[in-house]
Write a protein that holds these residues in place. Structure first.
Motif, PDB file in Angstrom:
ATOM      1  N   SER A 148       0.838  -1.200   0.000  1.00  0.00           N
ATOM      2  CA  SER A 148       0.000   0.000   0.000  1.00  0.00           C
ATOM      3  C   SER A 148       0.869   1.245   0.000  1.00  0.00           C
ATOM      4  O   SER A 148       1.806   1.365   0.801  1.00  0.00           O
ATOM      5  CB  SER A 148      -0.923   0.005   1.228  1.00  0.00           C
ATOM      6  N   LEU A 149       0.542   2.173  -0.898  1.00  0.00           N
ATOM      7  CA  LEU A 149       1.235   3.460  -0.936  1.00  0.00           C
ATOM      8  C   LEU A 149       0.593   4.477  -0.007  1.00  0.00           C
ATOM      9  O   LEU A 149       1.112   5.577   0.169  1.00  0.00           O
ATOM     10  CB  LEU A 149       1.251   4.008  -2.372  1.00  0.00           C
ATOM     11  N   GLY A 150      -0.573   4.123   0.561  1.00  0.00           N
ATOM     12  CA  GLY A 150      -1.210   4.984   1.550  1.00  0.00           C
ATOM     13  C   GLY A 150      -1.986   6.137   0.946  1.00  0.00           C
ATOM     14  O   GLY A 150      -2.432   6.095  -0.200  1.00  0.00           O
ATOM     15  N   ALA A 151      -2.137   7.185   1.744  1.00  0.00           N
ATOM     16  CA  ALA A 151      -2.962   8.334   1.364  1.00  0.00           C
ATOM     17  C   ALA A 151      -2.206   9.284   0.435  1.00  0.00           C
ATOM     18  O   ALA A 151      -0.966   9.297   0.387  1.00  0.00           O
ATOM     19  CB  ALA A 151      -3.397   9.094   2.615  1.00  0.00           C
ATOM     20  N   ARG A 152      -2.975  10.052  -0.336  1.00  0.00           N
ATOM     21  CA  ARG A 152      -2.475  11.173  -1.139  1.00  0.00           C
ATOM     22  C   ARG A 152      -1.273  10.787  -2.000  1.00  0.00           C
ATOM     23  O   ARG A 152      -0.173  11.327  -1.848  1.00  0.00           O
ATOM     24  CB  ARG A 152      -2.133  12.355  -0.231  1.00  0.00           C
ATOM     25  N   VAL A 153      -1.490   9.870  -2.911  1.00  0.00           N
ATOM     26  CA  VAL A 153      -0.412   9.406  -3.790  1.00  0.00           C
ATOM     27  C   VAL A 153      -0.386  10.280  -5.049  1.00  0.00           C
ATOM     28  O   VAL A 153      -1.340  10.277  -5.830  1.00  0.00           O
ATOM     29  CB  VAL A 153      -0.617   7.935  -4.184  1.00  0.00           C
ATOM     30  N   PRO A 154       0.689  11.038  -5.276  1.00  0.00           N
ATOM     31  CA  PRO A 154       0.766  11.887  -6.471  1.00  0.00           C
ATOM     32  C   PRO A 154       0.693  11.042  -7.742  1.00  0.00           C
ATOM     33  O   PRO A 154       1.167   9.894  -7.766  1.00  0.00           O
ATOM     34  CB  PRO A 154       2.134  12.566  -6.338  1.00  0.00           C
ATOM     35  N   PRO A 155       0.114  11.575  -8.813  1.00  0.00           N
ATOM     36  CA  PRO A 155       0.008  10.809 -10.062  1.00  0.00           C
ATOM     37  C   PRO A 155       1.335  10.243 -10.534  1.00  0.00           C
ATOM     38  O   PRO A 155       1.416   9.081 -10.932  1.00  0.00           O
ATOM     39  CB  PRO A 155      -0.546  11.839 -11.050  1.00  0.00           C
ATOM     40  N   ARG A 156       2.394  11.045 -10.503  1.00  0.00           N
ATOM     41  CA  ARG A 156       3.675  10.568 -10.990  1.00  0.00           C
ATOM     42  C   ARG A 156       4.204   9.413 -10.137  1.00  0.00           C
ATOM     43  O   ARG A 156       4.796   8.456 -10.655  1.00  0.00           O
ATOM     44  CB  ARG A 156       4.690  11.726 -11.003  1.00  0.00           C
ATOM     45  N   SER A 157       3.998   9.488  -8.825  1.00  0.00           N
ATOM     46  CA  SER A 157       4.458   8.416  -7.942  1.00  0.00           C
ATOM     47  C   SER A 157       3.716   7.115  -8.239  1.00  0.00           C
ATOM     48  O   SER A 157       4.316   6.032  -8.243  1.00  0.00           O
ATOM     49  CB  SER A 157       4.252   8.808  -6.478  1.00  0.00           C
ATOM     50  N   LEU A 158       2.412   7.224  -8.486  1.00  0.00           N
ATOM     51  CA  LEU A 158       1.631   6.034  -8.804  1.00  0.00           C
ATOM     52  C   LEU A 158       2.095   5.404 -10.108  1.00  0.00           C
ATOM     53  O   LEU A 158       2.307   4.187 -10.208  1.00  0.00           O
ATOM     54  CB  LEU A 158       0.144   6.395  -8.879  1.00  0.00           C
ATOM     55  N   LEU A 159       2.285   6.232 -11.138  1.00  0.00           N
ATOM     56  CA  LEU A 159       2.730   5.723 -12.432  1.00  0.00           C
ATOM     57  C   LEU A 159       4.123   5.093 -12.337  1.00  0.00           C
ATOM     58  O   LEU A 159       4.380   4.033 -12.924  1.00  0.00           O
ATOM     59  CB  LEU A 159       2.741   6.857 -13.460  1.00  0.00           C
ATOM     60  N   THR A 160       5.010   5.719 -11.581  1.00  0.00           N
ATOM     61  CA  THR A 160       6.366   5.180 -11.438  1.00  0.00           C
ATOM     62  C   THR A 160       6.351   3.840 -10.719  1.00  0.00           C
ATOM     63  O   THR A 160       7.048   2.894 -11.122  1.00  0.00           O
ATOM     64  CB  THR A 160       7.252   6.176 -10.671  1.00  0.00           C
ATOM     65  N   THR A 161       5.547   3.739  -9.670  1.00  0.00           N
ATOM     66  CA  THR A 161       5.483   2.483  -8.917  1.00  0.00           C
ATOM     67  C   THR A 161       4.941   1.354  -9.780  1.00  0.00           C
ATOM     68  O   THR A 161       5.449   0.223  -9.740  1.00  0.00           O
ATOM     69  CB  THR A 161       4.611   2.661  -7.664  1.00  0.00           C
ATOM     70  N   VAL A 162       3.918   1.638 -10.581  1.00  0.00           N
ATOM     71  CA  VAL A 162       3.370   0.613 -11.470  1.00  0.00           C
ATOM     72  C   VAL A 162       4.416   0.180 -12.494  1.00  0.00           C
ATOM     73  O   VAL A 162       4.567  -1.010 -12.793  1.00  0.00           O
ATOM     74  CB  VAL A 162       2.094   1.130 -12.165  1.00  0.00           C
TER      75      VAL A 162
END
Length: 223
Positions: A148-162
């Motif tokens: 889990s990346l938790g709350a308030r995940v910036p779009p770029r952080s989500l895309l990078t993690t995927v």
């Protein structure tokens, strides 16, 4: 041991990382859930975190995460949310309840899990990460690992993690449409995208994306 399993067998199950076995979701009698909700409400109103946590732990231990969430906690939290929305509402009780639920989840190990093949994240400005913590615990009961990346995940952080982790499935939570629209759903390729939370209800979704309407449905889809 509380379920009547001999000590040696219980120890062997723990050593092997076996997940606990519960009845199928929906088997908790309404009268039982209602009685425990009253106890939960009393502990919360007395600002007694230890008693609150013990009640949730006991329910988790006996009935598993799905029924604990849907039968015990969701009705309790909905009622509490309505009260907190009123002028002078008991915000301190809401904070105690959230902390108590998270503490209870940590106090009840869900059993062994495999590698973290499911990614959980909140929408960019979504602060309510508790539903994802509950989902992670429920998946672990079924032997499915999640990060889990938790709350308030910036779009770029989500895309990078995927891109880096390449999870088999990604779940993004949002509780309002305004928050859901901030998610770069069209750009989340290379993973099966699931969305959860009332914020997604009625929104147009990218092809192949599935809307998970409740915890039981999410567990069945992901586990």
């Amino acid at each position: 041991m509380r379920q009547g399993v001999p000590v040696a067998s219980a120890a062997a199950s723990v050593s092997a990382g076996a997940a606990p076995q519960f009845a199928p979701p929906g088997q908790v009698p309404d009268r039982v859930a209602s009685r425990r909700r009253r106890s939960l409400r009393g502990a919360a109103e007395k600002l007694d975190p230890d008693a609150f946590r013990r009640i949730v732990v006991g329910f988790l231990d006996r009935h598993g995460t799905v029924d604990t969430w849907q039968k015990l906690l969701v009705p309790f939290l909905q009622e509490l949310g309505e009260r907190c929305a009123e002028p002078g509402g008991p915000v301190e009780v809401e904070h105690l309840a959230t902390d108590g639920i998270i503490a209870a989840l940590h106090a009840v190990p869900p059993g062994g899990t495999g590698s973290a093949s499911v990614l959980l994240a909140c929408a960019p400005d979504e602060q309510h990460s508790l539903p994802l913590e509950v989902l992670r615990h429920a998946l672990a009961e079924r032997g499915r690992g999640a990060i889990s990346l938790g709350a308030r995940v910036p779009p770029r952080s989500l895309l990078t993690t995927v891109t880096v982790r390449k999870p088999a499935a990604t779940v993004v939570w949002a509780h309002t449409p305004e928050l859901a629209r901030q998610v770069p759903a069209d750009e989340l390729t290379g993973t099966r995208l699931f969305v959860a939370g009332p914020g997604w209800d009625g929104l147009a979704l990218p092809d192949g994306t599935r809307y998970l309407r409740n915890l039981a449905e999410a567990v069945e889809a992901l586990a």
